[in-house]
Write a protein that holds these residues in place. Structure first.
Motif, PDB file in Angstrom:
ATOM      1  N   MET A 114      30.058 -55.619  -3.402  1.00 34.44           N
ATOM      2  CA  MET A 114      30.223 -54.357  -2.693  1.00 34.44           C
ATOM      3  C   MET A 114      30.146 -53.209  -3.692  1.00 34.44           C
ATOM      4  SD  MET A 114      33.610 -53.041  -0.665  1.00 34.44           S
ATOM      5  CE  MET A 114      34.566 -53.197  -2.164  1.00 34.44           C
ATOM      6  N   ARG A 115      29.177 -52.371  -3.502  1.00 32.94           N
ATOM      7  CA  ARG A 115      29.037 -51.199  -4.366  1.00 32.94           C
ATOM      8  C   ARG A 115      29.287 -49.968  -3.519  1.00 32.94           C
ATOM      9  NH1 ARG A 115      28.990 -47.114  -6.843  1.00 32.94           N
ATOM     10  NH2 ARG A 115      27.618 -46.500  -8.565  1.00 32.94           N
ATOM     11  N   ILE A 116      30.415 -49.293  -3.745  1.00 28.67           N
ATOM     12  CA  ILE A 116      30.770 -48.086  -3.002  1.00 28.67           C
ATOM     13  C   ILE A 116      30.391 -46.890  -3.859  1.00 28.67           C
ATOM     14  CG2 ILE A 116      32.585 -46.915  -1.709  1.00 28.67           C
ATOM     15  CD1 ILE A 116      34.246 -49.445  -1.823  1.00 28.67           C
ATOM     16  N   SER A 117      29.724 -45.929  -3.278  1.00 29.56           N
ATOM     17  CA  SER A 117      29.324 -44.745  -4.035  1.00 29.56           C
ATOM     18  C   SER A 117      30.560 -44.001  -4.537  1.00 29.56           C
ATOM     19  CB  SER A 117      28.474 -43.810  -3.176  1.00 29.56           C
ATOM     20  OG  SER A 117      29.260 -43.227  -2.157  1.00 29.56           O
ATOM     21  N   ASP A 118      30.424 -43.332  -5.679  1.00 29.01           N
ATOM     22  CA  ASP A 118      31.555 -42.589  -6.255  1.00 29.01           C
ATOM     23  C   ASP A 118      32.082 -41.537  -5.287  1.00 29.01           C
ATOM     24  OD1 ASP A 118      31.083 -44.149  -8.412  1.00 29.01           O
ATOM     25  OD2 ASP A 118      30.551 -42.537  -9.805  1.00 29.01           O
ATOM     26  N   ALA A 119      31.156 -40.886  -4.571  1.00 26.24           N
ATOM     27  CA  ALA A 119      31.574 -39.833  -3.630  1.00 26.24           C
ATOM     28  C   ALA A 119      32.427 -40.414  -2.510  1.00 26.24           C
ATOM     29  CB  ALA A 119      30.343 -39.133  -3.055  1.00 26.24           C
ATOM     30  N   LEU A 120      32.032 -41.603  -2.006  1.00 22.80           N
ATOM     31  CA  LEU A 120      32.789 -42.227  -0.919  1.00 22.80           C
ATOM     32  C   LEU A 120      34.154 -42.708  -1.422  1.00 22.80           C
ATOM     33  CD1 LEU A 120      33.027 -43.130   1.965  1.00 22.80           C
ATOM     34  CD2 LEU A 120      31.737 -45.209   1.410  1.00 22.80           C
ATOM     35  N   VAL A 121      34.199 -43.266  -2.649  1.00 22.82           N
ATOM     36  CA  VAL A 121      35.482 -43.695  -3.224  1.00 22.82           C
ATOM     37  C   VAL A 121      36.431 -42.501  -3.305  1.00 22.82           C
ATOM     38  CG1 VAL A 121      36.622 -44.531  -5.312  1.00 22.82           C
ATOM     39  CG2 VAL A 121      34.523 -45.615  -4.548  1.00 22.82           C
ATOM     40  N   GLU A 122      35.907 -41.373  -3.782  1.00 23.60           N
ATOM     41  CA  GLU A 122      36.739 -40.162  -3.901  1.00 23.60           C
ATOM     42  C   GLU A 122      37.247 -39.717  -2.544  1.00 23.60           C
ATOM     43  OE1 GLU A 122      36.283 -35.681  -5.787  1.00 23.60           O
ATOM     44  OE2 GLU A 122      35.005 -37.310  -6.522  1.00 23.60           O
ATOM     45  N   LYS A 123      36.366 -39.724  -1.549  1.00 26.04           N
ATOM     46  CA  LYS A 123      36.751 -39.317  -0.190  1.00 26.04           C
ATOM     47  C   LYS A 123      37.826 -40.240   0.377  1.00 26.04           C
ATOM     48  CE  LYS A 123      34.858 -38.880   4.512  1.00 26.04           C
ATOM     49  NZ  LYS A 123      35.755 -39.866   5.118  1.00 26.04           N
ATOM     50  N   LEU A 124      37.624 -41.558   0.236  1.00 26.16           N
ATOM     51  CA  LEU A 124      38.575 -42.527   0.785  1.00 26.16           C
ATOM     52  C   LEU A 124      39.959 -42.356   0.173  1.00 26.16           C
ATOM     53  CD1 LEU A 124      36.362 -45.769   0.822  1.00 26.16           C
ATOM     54  CD2 LEU A 124      37.059 -44.396   2.794  1.00 26.16           C
ATOM     55  N   LEU A 125      40.012 -42.161  -1.145  1.00 23.03           N
ATOM     56  CA  LEU A 125      41.308 -42.046  -1.825  1.00 23.03           C
ATOM     57  C   LEU A 125      42.000 -40.735  -1.516  1.00 23.03           C
ATOM     58  CD1 LEU A 125      40.580 -43.647  -5.324  1.00 23.03           C
ATOM     59  CD2 LEU A 125      41.603 -44.682  -3.322  1.00 23.03           C
ATOM     60  N   LEU A 126      41.237 -39.653  -1.470  1.00 20.83           N
ATOM     61  CA  LEU A 126      41.842 -38.348  -1.180  1.00 20.83           C
ATOM     62  C   LEU A 126      42.339 -38.287   0.266  1.00 20.83           C
ATOM     63  CD1 LEU A 126      39.387 -35.928  -3.024  1.00 20.83           C
ATOM     64  CD2 LEU A 126      41.693 -36.596  -3.729  1.00 20.83           C
ATOM     65  N   ASP A 127      41.608 -38.932   1.182  1.00 16.10           N
ATOM     66  CA  ASP A 127      42.018 -38.922   2.597  1.00 16.10           C
ATOM     67  C   ASP A 127      43.333 -39.660   2.820  1.00 16.10           C
ATOM     68  OD1 ASP A 127      39.813 -37.467   3.240  1.00 16.10           O
ATOM     69  OD2 ASP A 127      38.675 -39.121   4.154  1.00 16.10           O
ATOM     70  N   THR A 128      43.604 -40.658   1.984  1.00 13.17           N
ATOM     71  CA  THR A 128      44.860 -41.405   2.157  1.00 13.17           C
ATOM     72  C   THR A 128      46.070 -40.587   1.718  1.00 13.17           C
ATOM     73  OG1 THR A 128      44.749 -42.402  -0.056  1.00 13.17           O
ATOM     74  CG2 THR A 128      43.694 -43.600   1.748  1.00 13.17           C
ATOM     75  N   GLY A 129      45.857 -39.623   0.825  1.00 10.55           N
ATOM     76  CA  GLY A 129      46.962 -38.793   0.324  1.00 10.55           C
ATOM     77  C   GLY A 129      47.757 -39.437  -0.789  1.00 10.55           C
ATOM     78  N   GLU A 165      37.744 -38.420 -17.015  1.00 13.04           N
ATOM     79  CA  GLU A 165      37.764 -37.885 -18.383  1.00 13.04           C
ATOM     80  C   GLU A 165      38.093 -38.964 -19.404  1.00 13.04           C
ATOM     81  OE1 GLU A 165      40.552 -34.696 -18.174  1.00 13.04           O
ATOM     82  OE2 GLU A 165      39.083 -33.248 -17.370  1.00 13.04           O
ATOM     83  N   GLN A 166      39.019 -39.863 -19.033  1.00 13.57           N
ATOM     84  CA  GLN A 166      39.425 -40.923 -19.951  1.00 13.57           C
ATOM     85  C   GLN A 166      38.341 -41.985 -20.123  1.00 13.57           C
ATOM     86  OE1 GLN A 166      43.221 -42.541 -18.728  1.00 13.57           O
ATOM     87  NE2 GLN A 166      44.161 -40.536 -18.623  1.00 13.57           N
ATOM     88  N   ASN A 167      37.368 -42.013 -19.210  1.00 16.50           N
ATOM     89  CA  ASN A 167      36.330 -43.042 -19.265  1.00 16.50           C
ATOM     90  C   ASN A 167      34.931 -42.422 -19.278  1.00 16.50           C
ATOM     91  OD1 ASN A 167      37.929 -45.764 -18.648  1.00 16.50           O
ATOM     92  ND2 ASN A 167      38.754 -44.187 -17.316  1.00 16.50           N
ATOM     93  N   GLN A 168      34.795 -41.314 -20.007  1.00 19.15           N
ATOM     94  CA  GLN A 168      33.504 -40.617 -20.051  1.00 19.15           C
ATOM     95  C   GLN A 168      32.394 -41.494 -20.616  1.00 19.15           C
ATOM     96  OE1 GLN A 168      34.260 -37.013 -22.234  1.00 19.15           O
ATOM     97  NE2 GLN A 168      34.863 -35.859 -20.419  1.00 19.15           N
ATOM     98  N   ASP A 169      32.746 -42.322 -21.599  1.00 21.95           N
ATOM     99  CA  ASP A 169      31.736 -43.164 -22.243  1.00 21.95           C
ATOM    100  C   ASP A 169      31.510 -44.473 -21.502  1.00 21.95           C
ATOM    101  OD1 ASP A 169      31.513 -41.240 -24.216  1.00 21.95           O
ATOM    102  OD2 ASP A 169      33.074 -42.169 -25.462  1.00 21.95           O
ATOM    103  N   ASP A 170      32.340 -44.721 -20.499  1.00 21.71           N
ATOM    104  CA  ASP A 170      32.237 -45.974 -19.746  1.00 21.71           C
ATOM    105  C   ASP A 170      31.293 -45.779 -18.566  1.00 21.71           C
ATOM    106  OD1 ASP A 170      32.674 -48.452 -18.606  1.00 21.71           O
ATOM    107  OD2 ASP A 170      34.813 -48.446 -19.090  1.00 21.71           O
ATOM    108  N   LYS A 171      30.313 -46.642 -18.449  1.00 22.85           N
ATOM    109  CA  LYS A 171      29.313 -46.509 -17.383  1.00 22.85           C
ATOM    110  C   LYS A 171      29.731 -47.223 -16.094  1.00 22.85           C
ATOM    111  CE  LYS A 171      26.664 -44.259 -20.176  1.00 22.85           C
ATOM    112  NZ  LYS A 171      26.592 -42.785 -20.038  1.00 22.85           N
ATOM    113  N   LYS A 172      30.978 -47.655 -16.015  1.00 22.13           N
ATOM    114  CA  LYS A 172      31.438 -48.362 -14.823  1.00 22.13           C
ATOM    115  C   LYS A 172      31.479 -47.410 -13.629  1.00 22.13           C
ATOM    116  CE  LYS A 172      34.446 -51.818 -17.030  1.00 22.13           C
ATOM    117  NZ  LYS A 172      35.847 -52.278 -17.148  1.00 22.13           N
ATOM    118  N   PRO A 173      31.235 -47.924 -12.398  1.00 21.11           N
ATOM    119  CA  PRO A 173      31.369 -47.082 -11.200  1.00 21.11           C
ATOM    120  C   PRO A 173      32.824 -46.688 -10.980  1.00 21.11           C
ATOM    121  CG  PRO A 173      30.953 -49.372 -10.594  1.00 21.11           C
ATOM    122  CD  PRO A 173      30.770 -49.279 -12.077  1.00 21.11           C
TER     123      PRO A 173
END
Length: 603
Positions: free
Chosen positions: A1-16, A28-36
């Motif tokens: 399952m590959r969830i787009s970064d935008a959708l991950v952000e939306k899902l987490l922010l919507d939960t509060g 910021e802590q993982n700028q050099d990390d290419k992980k999704p």
């Protein structure tokens, strides 16, 4: 399952439950990390893989399912060939009465996979989404038992009964039967939940044993002929000397299985029949368990939480080897681990890696002992110091001095219980007033096997059982029975023995005791079940006693009181002894009385 970064952000922010600042910090802590982003937020513990998958399932309107791999029937699983299942990360986990096939997938948006599965199985399929780790565990069910798997990879020559050992270069190649055998032994150990792998040469064969939940079990017997190549392969992985067979060696290597990284600490030892190898299995991907998960509750939990919030002092964890001391310290240090706190440790060996902490490996040959390492750490501007073990007076003295000079010091000590720890420090030459002024808490602990939640049984104890428990715990005294009933109520409120609806449908939401009698107990099912490898037990939980460094205890230490007097004072102040803690957990259905007695009875 590959969830787009935008959708991950939306899902987490919507939960509060997650803020934009937290997400920004993770990036910021993982700028050099290419992980999704979906991997980064799970790694940072902002959300669990399960919860994120649930949110995604609700968003795309696909049912979420949590598989129980051991419950999937073989004939159902094999409706899809293993190669196809692994290619598409999909498993058939159930067939309904009307013939519909229920399929769990890691990526329900994979149109190509769904189209192919429909061609293979027909249109009557229902797709659900499960976590990647859950799918991986289910895929492992395609594997047979270790004996059949080893038979597949070992050549006829390997199986032949031949006492002569000859190590050939091709035996040590990456794709050789020996290399595959080593990989299989490690994989099955991890799937079995083993903490150690023992490879032991005998006169006519090689014994492979796993330590699961603290108990050794024989997993397989291999031909004696493969022993030399097997040990050499492990030595190559561990960067040890292949030609050194007369002296013990220690090494370490890592392996990745199902997306989890495991470190294997290797020890070789020459014995009469050859070289024995023991590998300690450490899951480096595992998150630190909370104190509640480890089995702390009630006054023990309050005492330890109060102690670790102090700006300075010493917290000691005691118990024999293999009693979970390192795990308790790992969880405690993880609670304190923040960018504003400098945590430094000196250990032998470094078992758990703590992100952000400065961990020092003992090296006596280079002059790095506990005492010299601790002395060096004092010049490294630490806030929190952890000493793997206090073995001598010098280490104890430096630890006490560190606690006096504004540091929070954690250490382990080998004593039978919490109260014995204080006289042990006296024996090491530490002045009583220094012990009294620095020790904030002493934890005594053991590990007991947990009853398998899928097959455990409840029963009403008969007169002989009641009499035996009365002899052990004094429940024939009305005051004692009432006290245990109150403790069980506190344990239930603290989440100990939460209700589980496994196959046995045992309900632990009700109390096992009343103010006047013992109404219920739990025991392992005779012969166990597949989930617990037919042992009746699965997993382990800690039983604890936490001696608080109260004013009364301090006075007794200075007065030179005996261990018994110190323990009696602590019990009067509310300390729960290890054996009593275990008994309460037995009442809550977590373990059995027999298991508590096995671990705590001093013969």
């Amino acid at each position: 399952m590959r969830i787009s970064d935008a959708l991950v952000e939306k899902l987490l922010l919507d939960t509060g439950t997650t803020t934009a600042e937290q997400l920004k910090s993770v990036r910021e802590q993982n700028q050099d990390d290419k992980k999704p982003l979906q991997d980064l937020v799970v790694q940072a513990s902002l959300v669990s893989e399960k919860d994120l998958t649930k949110l995604y399932a609700a968003e795309v309107d696909v049912p979420f399912v949590e598989l129980k791999p051991q419950d999937i029937k073989s004939e159902v699983l094999h409706k899809v060939p293993e190669r196809i299942a692994r290619q598409y990360n999909a498993v058939v986990y159930e067939i309904t009465e009307d013939g519909a096939m229920l399929i769990a997938m890691a990526d329900p948006d994979d149109i190509q996979a769904i189209s192919f599965l429909k061609k293979q199985l027909g249109d009557g399929i229902t797709v659900s989404v499960a976590t990647r780790s859950n799918i991986s565990a289910a895929l492992d069910q395609y594997r047979g038992n270790i004996g059949s798997e080893l038979t597949k990879v070992m050549t006829p020559e390997d199986k032949a009964d031949d006492d002569e050992e000859e190590i050939r270069e091709e035996d040590l190649a990456e794709d050789s039967p020996v290399a595959q055998t080593v990989n299989l032994l490690i994989e099955y150990a991890i799937h079995s939940g083993a903490s150690d792998i023992h490879i032991e040469p005998r006169e006519t064969y090689v014994s492979v044993r796993y330590r699961v939940d603290g108990v050794l079990r024989e997993a397989n017997k291999l031909p004696k002929k493969v022993h030399g190549a097997l040990v050499s392969r492990i030595k190559i992985l561990s960067n040890l000397k292949i030609d050194e067979r007369r002296a013990p060696q220690d090494g370490r290597f890592k392996i990745e299985i199902n997306g989890q990284t495991y470190a294997l600490r290797v020890s070789t030892l020459p014995i009469t029949e050859g070289e024995k190898v023991v590998m300690r299995v450490l899951n480096e991907s595992a998150k630190a368990a909370t104190l509640e998960d480890l089995g702390y509750w009630g006054i023990s939990l309050d005492s330890i939480n109060h102690a670790i919030k102090q700006p300075h002092g010493m917290i000691l964890v005691t118990g024999p080897t293999g009693s979970g001391k390192s795990t308790s310290l790992f969880s405690t240090l993880s609670l304190l681990n923040k960018p504003t706190i400098n945590i430094s440790t000196v250990e032998d060996p470094v078992e758990y890696k703590i992100p952000g902490a400065n961990q020092v490996q003992l090296n006596p040959k280079a002059g790095m002992t506990f005492a010299s390492g601790l002395r060096a750490l004092m010049r490294q501007d630490p806030n929190v110091i952890m000493v793997g073990e206090i073995r001598d007076g010098e280490t104890a003295d430096i630890g006490v001095q560190a606690a006096l000079t504004g540091h929070l010091v954690f250490a382990t000590l080998h004593t039978n219980n919490a109260a014995t720890c204080l006289p042990r420090l006296l024996d090491m030459g530490i002045e009583p007033f220094l012990i009294a002024s620095t020790v904030r808490a002493v934890v005594g602990q053991r590990l007991v096997r947990k009853l398998c939640v899928d097959c455990r049984e409840s029963f009403v104890p008969d007169a002989p059982v009641i009499k035996e428990i009365a002899n052990l715990f004094g429940i024939d005294n009305p005051g004692v029975m009432k006290h245990f009933h109150e403790l069980e109520k506190q344990a239930l409120a603290g989440g100990i023995g939460a209700t589980s609806t496994g196959k046995s449908k045992v309900d632990t939401s009700k109390l096992s005791s009343t103010e006047t009698k013992l109404a219920l107990l739990y025991r392992p099912h005779d012969g166990g079940c597949a989930a617990c490898s037919h042992t009746g037990y699965k997993g382990r939980v800690g039983i604890y006693e936490v001696l608080d460094g109260s004013t009364e205890i301090q006075k007794q230490i200075i007065a030179g009181a005996s261990t018994e007097d110190i323990q009696d004072t602590a019990i009067k102040a509310g300390m729960i002894r290890m054996q009593v803690d275990g008994f309460i957990k037995a009442l809550r259905g977590q373990t059995s009385v027999e298991e508590i007695m096995r671990v705590t009875t001093e013969k």
